[in-house]
Design a protein around this motif. Structure first.
Motif, PDB file in Angstrom:
ATOM      1  N   GLN A   1       0.969  -1.240   0.015  1.00 37.08           N
ATOM      2  CA  GLN A   1      -0.045   0.039  -0.138  1.00 37.08           C
ATOM      3  C   GLN A   1       0.869   1.264   0.047  1.00 37.08           C
ATOM      4  O   GLN A   1       0.514   2.180  -0.794  1.00 37.08           O
ATOM      5  CB  GLN A   1      -1.087   0.178   1.022  1.00 37.08           C
ATOM      6  CG  GLN A   1      -1.807   1.317   1.235  1.00 37.08           C
ATOM      7  CD  GLN A   1      -2.459   1.544   2.577  1.00 37.08           C
ATOM      8  OE1 GLN A   1      -1.912   0.950   3.706  1.00 37.08           O
ATOM      9  NE2 GLN A   1      -3.539   2.286   2.650  1.00 37.08           N
TER      10      GLN A   1
ATOM     11  N   LYS B   1       2.591   1.915  -3.487  1.00 34.30           N
ATOM     12  CA  LYS B   1       1.405   1.978  -4.515  1.00 34.30           C
ATOM     13  C   LYS B   1       0.981   3.416  -4.303  1.00 34.30           C
ATOM     14  O   LYS B   1       0.816   4.134  -5.250  1.00 34.30           O
ATOM     15  CB  LYS B   1       0.343   1.037  -4.281  1.00 34.30           C
ATOM     16  CG  LYS B   1       0.573  -0.341  -5.156  1.00 34.30           C
ATOM     17  CD  LYS B   1      -0.450  -1.235  -4.843  1.00 34.30           C
ATOM     18  CE  LYS B   1      -1.555  -0.826  -5.630  1.00 34.30           C
ATOM     19  NZ  LYS B   1      -2.743  -1.824  -5.448  1.00 34.30           N
ATOM     20  N   GLU B   2       0.745   3.840  -2.895  1.00 33.23           N
ATOM     21  CA  GLU B   2      -0.225   5.156  -2.636  1.00 33.23           C
ATOM     22  C   GLU B   2       0.601   6.086  -2.221  1.00 33.23           C
ATOM     23  O   GLU B   2       0.119   7.302  -2.250  1.00 33.23           O
ATOM     24  CB  GLU B   2      -1.311   4.679  -1.690  1.00 33.23           C
ATOM     25  CG  GLU B   2      -2.048   3.770  -2.379  1.00 33.23           C
ATOM     26  CD  GLU B   2      -3.324   3.404  -1.451  1.00 33.23           C
ATOM     27  OE1 GLU B   2      -3.092   3.948  -0.138  1.00 33.23           O
ATOM     28  OE2 GLU B   2      -3.811   2.104  -1.617  1.00 33.23           O
TER      29      GLU B   2
END
Length: 689
Positions: free
Chosen positions: A430, A433-434
């Motif tokens: 996460q 990716k973010e």
């Protein structure tokens, strides 16, 4: 192995309830579960003379050779009208060798030796059980207890092959002692080679075991060993539970693999799948006797809607015999040292975790949604394993966070030694990716790594096989992506992408290793940043093996930076082996500085410093220390041999000052370069553990 006893100690629920007072309202649930567990053991004692004999049923079911070379065959097929044995030995005659029906759905057949006193069925003969159903069907089945199954070149259906070598493999080396700090190398034999083919047990023994030893891992978790017809299922659609997969070689070659691992001081765990079974009928358990409910629940309760597989009926006496004997078989015949139980969440709940987001509300772990038959099976399995084999290691794969999963059965727990910290790899993916590097939340990272049930051991991992599969990306691929194909040479200047990827790959793994649990797991190849995902041959990729392999050959090219990541992973494990932080108590986190992007903590009297800032280095950064003394660098991710920039002098001595900081009585001043992790140890402390 100790002398078995079915005696169960008086439960001590108070221990669990004191550790977690929020469980107090559910004390009656624990009492009921434990009562069901006690009842199951009592019935085993009453009906079978105890679990010791019950779990040795693999010595009477299936096919057994007697001292005089006679063969006995025994099956459980309660819905069958008649059973026959056919095969090479009788010219595939479907009627010449009928089984005799016994009570409780059992069937038996006795074959005397030949005139020359050799067995009536020679080693490597092909066999089938012919099942006649009450509906008039004639079915050809493989014995559920078959010890070896194989396919011919022109078939995808497995045959039952009678495995009875005249000189079976004899283990030479004793099991190593149970490791205090568990460092697991998660492995798949079939992909353990750079070649585009299914690799062998022998390849793993000769070429991979030495690497695992060199890296400092003391435990191997073997995936996809229980026979599965569909290679791309990763071993999770088991067809023959007592058969070691023949696609990698013979049972004796697997035994040799384990024996050699033991000689290197490495314990070996089996990835055991008792949560479900393949839908296959011709070469699986499904509808063995023609009915829908021989080993499984009938109707919708017997099918997993997401996995497309069959679900065991854990309340069935003969299913218990089959599964518990299966565990004993792998421990005794192959000398595995324990198990990683797959799909535990599915076993614990009637909803199997499908469409359920576990919020941590304790009511989710009790009540009608809990499948107490599956839960009690796991309690019984853990109790038996740990009674028979005190050093046995069991790990539960549970995403729900069931309280007590890793507490002793006598405390009302499920009896596992460890659970997988499954939230940690999800968090790293996460973040990558973010979030931009400058937006990483230090507090949230620490929270994810330390958020586990007190008193329940966890296996931490930054990534496992799940993150390597096609459709996802490994950490190395998230960090460096396509540049891994062009810019991993140390003969050219390091690009910004590769520099960032190399440094963060090491930092993520070390902070997970040191803060995330009481054990650590790595999936094979990920330690050196394997450049590609994992995808088994299938129709969608034209049956290609290109991605169903691990490119260990990259380590043989010294100018590629994979060697640097490998070297760091090795030194990380060796440093842990010296200081023992995995087997120590919880870490004390003294700093999680958002602006500086710095995390500092102590564990096992060792100081860990992580500077995640992409550009800022810090001179004379004050670091909290519990013990006064002289500190020196014991691990430095910025070393040139690890792909770093060599900005630290390892001859530097950091002397503590009696200046309190962040609840510690002392502190030291340290130079902390950007994107660097440091491990400091006090030269004046005895680290024997």
């Amino acid at each position: 192995m100790t002398e078995p006893t079915d005696n169960v100690t008086v439960p001590q629920f108070s221990t669990l309830l004191q550790m977690d007072p929020y469980l107090k309202p559910f004390e009656k649930d624990f009492q009921r579960r434990y009562g069901l567990f006690q009842k199951r053991l009592f019935l085993l004692e009453e009906a079978e003379g105890g679990f010791d004999q019950f779990t040795r049923s693999y010595q009477s079911f299936g096919v057994q050779r007697q001292a005089n070379n006679a063969l006995s065959f025994k099956e459980w097929a309660p819905a069958a009208e008649a059973l026959f044995l056919t095969g090479d030995f009788n010219g595939w005659n479907n009627f010449s060798h009928p089984y005799t029906q016994k009570e409780h759905g059992k069937w038996e057949l006795y074959l005397p030796p030949k005139e020359d006193k050799s067995p009536a069925v020679p080693h490597l003969s092909k066999l089938k059980v012919v099942v006649h159903t009450k509906a008039g069907e004639r079915l050809y089945r493989i014995s559920p207890w078959a010890k070896y199954v194989a396919t011919s070149k022109d078939s995808v259906i497995y045959d039952w092959v009678h495995w009875d070598p005249p000189l079976p493999y004899l283990h030479v080396h004793p099991r190593p002692p149970k490791p205090r700090s568990l460092r697991i190398y998660e492995s798949h034999v079939g992909i353990a080679s750079p070649e585009c083919k299914v690799a062998s047990y022998t390849n793993f023994t000769v070429n991979v075991l030495p690497r695992i030893k060199d890296l400092g891992y003391n435990c191997i978790q073997l995936m996809a060993v229980m026979e599965h017809a569909y290679y791309a299922s990763f071993g999770y659609q088991v067809t023959s539970f007592f058969a070691a997969s023949s696609r990698y070689g013979t049972p004796d070659e697997l035994k040799q693999l384990i024996d050699v691992a033991h000689s290197l001081g490495i314990v070996v765990l089996l990835d055991v799948v008792h949560s479900h079974a393949s839908m296959n009928t011709e070469d699986g358990l499904n509808k063995f006797d023609g009915s829908d409910s021989c080993f499984f629940h009938n109707g919708t309760r017997g099918e997993h809607s997401l996995w497309g597989s069959r679900l065991f009926n854990y309340s069935s006496w003969e299913v218990l015999r089959f599964l518990l004997s299966n565990l004993r078989w792998w421990m005794e015949e192959y000398r595995f040292d324990g198990f990683r139980f797959d799909g535990v969440t599915s076993m614990l709940y009637h909803h199997h975790g499908v469409g359920t987001g576990f919020s941590g509300d304790y009511t989710e772990y009790f009540g009608l949604q809990v499948d107490e038959e599956g839960l009690v099976y796991l309690m019984v399995a853990n109790h038996i394993l740990h009674t028979l084999y005190p050093d046995c290691i069991t790990i539960g794969e549970d995403v729900s966070g069931m309280p007590g999963l890793c507490r002793a059965v006598a405390e009302g727990g499920c009896g596992f030694d460890y659970r997988l910290a499954m939230a940690i790899p999800d968090k790293w993916i996460q973040i990558l990716k973010e979030y931009k590097d400058e937006d990483w939340d230090m507090g949230n990272i620490v929270y994810t790594l330390v958020n586990r049930r007190y008193g329940e051991n966890c296996i931490a991992y930054a990534e496992s096989h799940d993150q390597a599969l096609v459709g996802d990306k490994t950490l190395a691929f998230w960090l460096m992506d396509k540049e891994m194909y062009t810019n991993m040479s140390s003969l050219i200047p390091m690009t910004a992408v590769i520099d960032r990827g190399i440094q963060l790959h090491k930092m993520i793994r070390l902070i997970t290793h040191s803060l995330g649990g009481e054990g650590y797991l790595n999936f094979m190849g990920n330690e050196f940043g394997h450049p590609e995902w994992l995808d088994f041959p299938r129709k969608g990729n034209d049956e290609s093996y290109h991605y169903a392999r691990r490119q260990y050959n990259l380590l043989d090219t010294e100018h590629l930076r994979y060697v640097q990541l490998y070297a760091f992973d090795r030194e990380m494990n060796r440093t842990e082996d010296k200081y023992g932080w995995l087997s120590s108590g919880p870490a004390f986190v003294s700093a999680k500085h958002e602006e500086d992007k710095v995390i500092i903590f102590e564990r096992a009297n060792v100081i860990f410093i992580f500077n995640f800032h992409p550009t800022k280095s810090y001179n004379n950064y004050r670091v909290a220390a519990s013990s006064p003394g002289k500190y020196k660098i014991k691990l430095d991710s910025d070393e040139v041999q690890f792909g770093g920039h060599g900005r630290l002098d390892h001859n530097t001595e950091f002397f503590s000052e009696p200046i309190p900081l962040n609840e510690r009585p002392n502190s030291v001043m340290v130079y902390v370069p950007c994107r660097t992790a440091l491990v400091l140890a006090n030269e004046e402390v005895n680290y024997c553990y």
